[in-house]
Write a protein that holds these residues in place. Structure first.
Motif, PDB file in Angstrom:
ATOM      1  N   ALA A 771     -61.260  17.924   4.839  1.00 13.17           N
ATOM      2  CA  ALA A 771     -61.962  16.632   4.748  1.00 13.17           C
ATOM      3  C   ALA A 771     -61.625  15.935   3.441  1.00 13.17           C
ATOM      4  N   ILE A 772     -61.606  16.668   2.376  1.00 12.25           N
ATOM      5  CA  ILE A 772     -61.274  16.068   1.080  1.00 12.25           C
ATOM      6  C   ILE A 772     -59.855  15.545   1.086  1.00 12.25           C
ATOM      7  N   LEU A 773     -58.923  16.330   1.632  1.00 15.13           N
ATOM      8  CA  LEU A 773     -57.523  15.893   1.689  1.00 15.13           C
ATOM      9  C   LEU A 773     -57.372  14.639   2.557  1.00 15.13           C
ATOM     10  N   TYR A 774     -58.130  14.594   3.638  1.00 19.83           N
ATOM     11  CA  TYR A 774     -58.039  13.429   4.530  1.00 19.83           C
ATOM     12  C   TYR A 774     -58.531  12.174   3.829  1.00 19.83           C
ATOM     13  N   THR A 775     -59.575  12.257   3.070  1.00 22.34           N
ATOM     14  CA  THR A 775     -60.115  11.089   2.354  1.00 22.34           C
ATOM     15  C   THR A 775     -59.109  10.573   1.349  1.00 22.34           C
ATOM     16  N   LYS A 776     -58.511  11.429   0.601  1.00 21.71           N
ATOM     17  CA  LYS A 776     -57.496  10.986  -0.369  1.00 21.71           C
ATOM     18  C   LYS A 776     -56.302  10.354   0.334  1.00 21.71           C
ATOM     19  N   HIS A 777     -55.944  10.925   1.457  1.00 24.88           N
ATOM     20  CA  HIS A 777     -54.805  10.368   2.209  1.00 24.88           C
ATOM     21  C   HIS A 777     -55.099   8.939   2.688  1.00 24.88           C
ATOM     22  N   ARG A 778     -56.262   8.626   3.159  1.00 26.90           N
ATOM     23  CA  ARG A 778     -56.635   7.296   3.629  1.00 26.90           C
ATOM     24  C   ARG A 778     -56.594   6.284   2.496  1.00 26.90           C
ATOM     25  N   ARG A 779     -57.062   6.635   1.354  1.00 25.51           N
ATOM     26  CA  ARG A 779     -57.045   5.702   0.225  1.00 25.51           C
ATOM     27  C   ARG A 779     -55.625   5.361  -0.167  1.00 25.51           C
ATOM     28  N   LEU A 780     -54.756   6.360  -0.197  1.00 20.38           N
ATOM     29  CA  LEU A 780     -53.359   6.096  -0.538  1.00 20.38           C
ATOM     30  C   LEU A 780     -52.683   5.230   0.515  1.00 20.38           C
ATOM     31  N   GLN A 781     -53.035   5.494   1.771  1.00 16.33           N
ATOM     32  CA  GLN A 781     -52.443   4.709   2.853  1.00 16.33           C
ATOM     33  C   GLN A 781     -52.856   3.232   2.757  1.00 16.33           C
ATOM     34  N   SER A 782     -54.074   2.949   2.420  1.00 22.84           N
ATOM     35  CA  SER A 782     -54.577   1.569   2.299  1.00 22.84           C
ATOM     36  C   SER A 782     -53.851   0.837   1.188  1.00 22.84           C
ATOM     37  N   SER A 783     -53.583   1.547   0.106  1.00 27.03           N
ATOM     38  CA  SER A 783     -52.898   0.911  -1.020  1.00 27.03           C
ATOM     39  C   SER A 783     -51.493   0.483  -0.614  1.00 27.03           C
ATOM     40  N   PHE A 784     -50.776   1.290   0.081  1.00 28.53           N
ATOM     41  CA  PHE A 784     -49.412   0.909   0.483  1.00 28.53           C
ATOM     42  C   PHE A 784     -49.411  -0.177   1.562  1.00 28.53           C
ATOM     43  N   THR A 785     -50.408  -0.168   2.412  1.00 27.26           N
ATOM     44  CA  THR A 785     -50.484  -1.221   3.432  1.00 27.26           C
ATOM     45  C   THR A 785     -50.690  -2.593   2.790  1.00 27.26           C
ATOM     46  N   ALA A 786     -51.550  -2.613   1.765  1.00 29.22           N
ATOM     47  CA  ALA A 786     -51.792  -3.878   1.056  1.00 29.22           C
ATOM     48  C   ALA A 786     -50.522  -4.379   0.391  1.00 29.22           C
ATOM     49  N   PHE A 787     -49.768  -3.483  -0.143  1.00 32.03           N
ATOM     50  CA  PHE A 787     -48.521  -3.895  -0.798  1.00 32.03           C
ATOM     51  C   PHE A 787     -47.526  -4.447   0.229  1.00 32.03           C
TER      52      PHE A 787
END
Length: 829
Positions: A771-787
């Motif tokens: 669960a912790i790994l999944y949360t970190k993965h989502r945040r990183l994914q959002s950052s690249f999508t915005a870029f």
């Protein structure tokens, strides 16, 4: 010296031969009248065979010195027979023919090849010795074991002094003699045993009255070959012996001397009575009873008398217990006393009696009336039927508990009529009451009464006394409680019963301080609330300074195979090295060892090694000159318990496993092994299962529903007197009524109950991590999508990033990136 001859073997030699021919002497058996190893003279008497041919005529007819070989014949070698004959001093061997000296006949050695010289010889005595006797190798005698290896030859073949080890060696004094002096002291002298180490041995004197079975002991604390006995009873026959004691070993002996002690001073005569004869004036008649203890033969009596008011005494002798004093003044008061005389001198004086020399005037004796008596008292009344004025009375109570002394209590009263109660008496004791009146005319004759008190006589105390240093004696005894004891002591037998020193205590022990280098006699008795019987007397010889015991011996440390002991010197600040002897007695193996150590320190510490783990020892420390000893008993630490004791259950048995003791106990040998015990709590029994040298043990036939306790320890030695510490394991996994499959199922369920919770915790931990790994993965994914969805705003001159939900809309709050031109740096705000 010729030790054994053919002529000494109970044979009669017919000699001389006829003059016309030279023939050999021949022997015919004589009458069997002499014991083996004795020679029969021609006259029929018997003499020892060692007396034959010794140069002395022991037989009356001289036959023991006839036909004796000359020195040349004795030492000459055997010679071949010439003409088939030997001379009269030789014996003929047949095969081969040769001559040997007569003394080689029947000497126990085969000198003829065919053994003819040892044929038809008288047999040795078939002595059978008792179990406590030693048989000489030649079979001639039996001696007591104490004479074996005592340094003196008791067997004719000297076999009693052969192959003597330290354990067999017995030191026995010789030539014990005694002398007595006029004072009554007896001096003993003896010879020192051969090879006795005088530095480590002392002498003890044992004595007893002839007819008694118990020996009394007097420690001399000395290795001198003489001592003085000052404690013997006068005019008594004693048996006395001296024994050697070396360190802790006493060398017993049965040899004693019988002696008679010198006469002593006699006790006072008893019951002196005075009277006046009717037909004479100026005459006093006296008679008395002899002393109870004369301590010798009474040679005569000395009678002394003195006139009233005079300090001078006149005396006269009396051959018996009667006297008549003549030529006295009439109407005068005289005082008379009497004493017995032995070879030692004049004894104690009797009570003094008074009488007035008035012709025909007779003073009657008083009347004694016993009013009542009990266990510890008696009441009596004294009266006097006479017109003579009575000034008072003197009453003596006599009693005796033993043969050594008659005891007495004297009471003085005033008045003509008296009633009195006497207390502090002893139950079931016979008392003699003697009384006389004191009148104006003198003392009356004696009156007597006898009373036996009621109850049961209390027992006499049992006393033990020993010297603990040069001036102190420790006394301990057994006896009744809640009473007061008197301790009486003196330096001679007579003083002990006549004029002793004394102490009192309500305890059962007392330390008495006395003078140095003296012999003392002690006894103890109850003195309050009654005068009880006394203990038997005990003799104590005070210890010289050089033979005091070490002080304050104690254990500093106890290990498995060693003990550290510590003690203080016998006296403070020794000015030279002191040699201490340390004896270690193994109470289990019944062996002992001795050590020596020198030190001039006031405190000495010593380590004893090579002891047995779990052993029991008696340690004795004393000066090397055989002083008094100090001793303690110790028990060494046992071997520890085996480690890691575990159990494994199989189908029909269990196995016990443990670690080897050799891994942690360097003093343990695996060959000793282990022993296993089991306790069944259901049946309350303990069983010995066996022993093994392995590190495992199989146990079968256990019962369902029983709880067991198993113990494993180093195998016990010497009848279970030396054991190791046990390792203990409780085992209670055998359920009642369950079969093997049920037990297996129950065991599987128990395993699952442990494993499932553990697996659940592991899975839960993994889920949280994912669960912790999944949360970190989502945040990183959002950052690249915005870029990826960013666009450049020409109005603002910067790039605008969007999360993707509001693309195309201007957002002033959105992050922007400036500096995409070459001349403007990129800034992220």
């Amino acid at each position: 010296m010729i030790s054994r001859l053919a002529t000494a073997q109970s044979y009669a030699w017919h000699w001389p031969p006829s003059a016309d021919s030279h023939i050999l002497p021949f022997s015919t058996p004589g009458p069997s009248t002499c014991l083996p190893n004795y020679y029969r003279c021609s006259s029929g008497t018997c003499v020892m065979d060692t007396w034959v041919c010794d140069g002395y005529r022991d037989c009356a007819d001289g036959s023991d010195e006839e036909a004796c070989p000359s020195l040349a014949n004795v030492t000459a070698a055997s010679t071949p027979t010439q003409l088939g004959r030997c001379d009269r001093f030789e014996f003929e061997c047949h095969q081969p023919k040769k001559c040997i000296p007569n003394w080689k006949r029947c000497d126990g050695h085969r000198d003829c090849q065919d053994g003819r010289d040892e044929a038809n010889c008288p047999t040795h005595s078939t002595l059978t010795c008792m179990s406590r006797e030693f048989q000489c190798e030649d079979g001639e005698a039996c001696i007591v074991l104490s004479e074996r290896c005592d340094g003196f030859l008791d067997c004719s073949d000297e076999s009693d002094e052969k192959a003597c080890s330290d354990e067999l060696t017995v030191y026995k004094v010789q030539n014990l003699q005694w002398t007595a002096d006029f004072s009554g002291d007896v001096t003993l002298t003896w010879m020192r045993p051969k090879k006795m180490p005088s530095a480590s041995c002392v002498y003890n004197v044992y004595y007893r009255v002839v007819g008694e079975s118990v020996w009394k002991t007097l420690e001399t604390h000395s290795n001198k070959t003489n001592t003085v006995l000052k404690v013997l009873k006068p005019d008594t026959t004693y048996q006395v012996k001296v024994q050697v004691q070396c360190l802790s070993k006493a060398h017993n002996t049965n040899d004693f001397v019988t002696l008679r002690t010198p006469e002593g001073l006699p006790d006072a005569p008893r019951n002196l009575q005075l009277s006046l004869p009717r037909e004479a004036e100026g005459v006093i008649v006296g008679h008395w009873a002899p002393p109870i203890h004369t301590h010798g033969l009474i040679r005569e009596y000395i009678v002394e008398y003195s006139r009233s008011g005079s300090k001078m005494w006149a005396s006269q002798r009396a051959a018996s217990n009667f006297t008549e004093i003549n030529n006295l003044l009439v109407n005068t008061l005289y005082t008379v006393r009497v004493a017995a005389v032995t070879s030692r001198g004049i004894g104690n004086w009797s009570d003094s009696k008074c009488i007035t020399t008035i012709k025909g005037k007779v003073i009657p004796r008083p009347d004694i009336h016993i009013d009542s008596y009990g266990e510890n008292y008696l009441s009596f009344t004294l009266t006097m039927e006479s017109d003579i004025k009575v000034n008072g009375y003197v009453v003596n109570l006599f009693w005796a508990f033993d043969t050594h002394k008659q005891e007495r209590r004297t009471l003085n009263f005033r008045g003509s009529i008296l009633s009195h109660k006497v207390g502090n008496l002893t139950a079931h004791t016979s008392y003699e009451i003697s009384a006389w009146a004191k009148t104006d005319l003198g003392d009356s004759p004696l009156a007597f009464e006898h009373v036996m008190t009621r109850g049961v006589r209390p027992p006499a105390p049992s006393l033990k006394a020993k010297a603990i240093n040069q001036t102190a004696v420790e006394c301990t005894w057994t006896g009744p409680r809640n009473v007061v004891y008197g301790i009486f002591y003196a330096t001679s037998f007579l003083d002990l019963y006549r004029n002793p020193k004394s102490l009192t205590t309500s305890l059962h022990n007392k330390t008495v301080i006395v003078s140095k280098d003296e012999q003392y006699l002690f006894l103890v008795r109850v003195v309050v609330p009654y005068q009880g019987p006394s203990s038997d007397y005990v003799v104590v010889k005070m210890i010289p300074d050089s033979r005091l015991p070490p002080r304050h011996l104690h254990v500093v440390h106890t290990g498995k195979t060693s003990v550290v002991i510590k003690w203080e010197s016998p006296y403070d600040s020794p000015d030279q090295d002191l040699l201490y002897a340390i004896a270690v007695k193994d109470l289990i193996r019944k062996t002992d060892r001795s050590y020596k150590v020198k030190s001039r320190n006031s405190t000495v510490e010593y380590t004893l090694n090579k002891l047995e783990p779990g052993g029991k020892y008696h340690i004795i420390v004393q000066l090397g000159n055989m002083s008094k000893d100090a001793s303690i008993k110790i028990t060494t630490v046992s071997l520890s318990a085996p480690d890691a004791l575990k159990i494994i259950t199989e189908n029909d048995h269990v196995l016990l496993f443990w670690k080897s003791l050799g891994l942690k106990e360097k003093h343990f040998n695996e060959s000793r092994g282990y022993e296993i015990h089991m306790y069944d709590s259901a049946m309350n029994i303990t069983a010995y299962l066996g022993n093994t040298t392995d590190n495992f043990f199989k146990i079968s036939n256990l019962k369902m529903g029983h709880n067991y306790t198993f113990t494993v320890q180093a195998r016990c030695l010497f009848g279970s007197q030396i054991c190791g510490e046990p390792a203990i394991l409780l085992y209670d996994e055998l359920g009642s009524g369950a079969d093997a499959s049920a037990m297996q199922a129950a065991r599987s369920t128990d395993v699952a109950a442990v494993v499932v919770p553990i697996l659940f915790l592991i899975l839960l931990s993994l889920g949280v991590g994912f669960a912790i790994l999944y949360t970190k993965h989502r945040r990183l994914q959002s950052s690249f999508t915005a870029f990826a969805n960013s666009h450049y705003s020409s109005r603002l001159g910067s790039a605008i990033f969007s999360s993707g939900d509001d693309l195309g809309e201007d957002d002033e709050d959105a992050p922007m990136i400036t500096g995409f031109s070459d001349d403007v740096p990129m800034v992220i705000a």
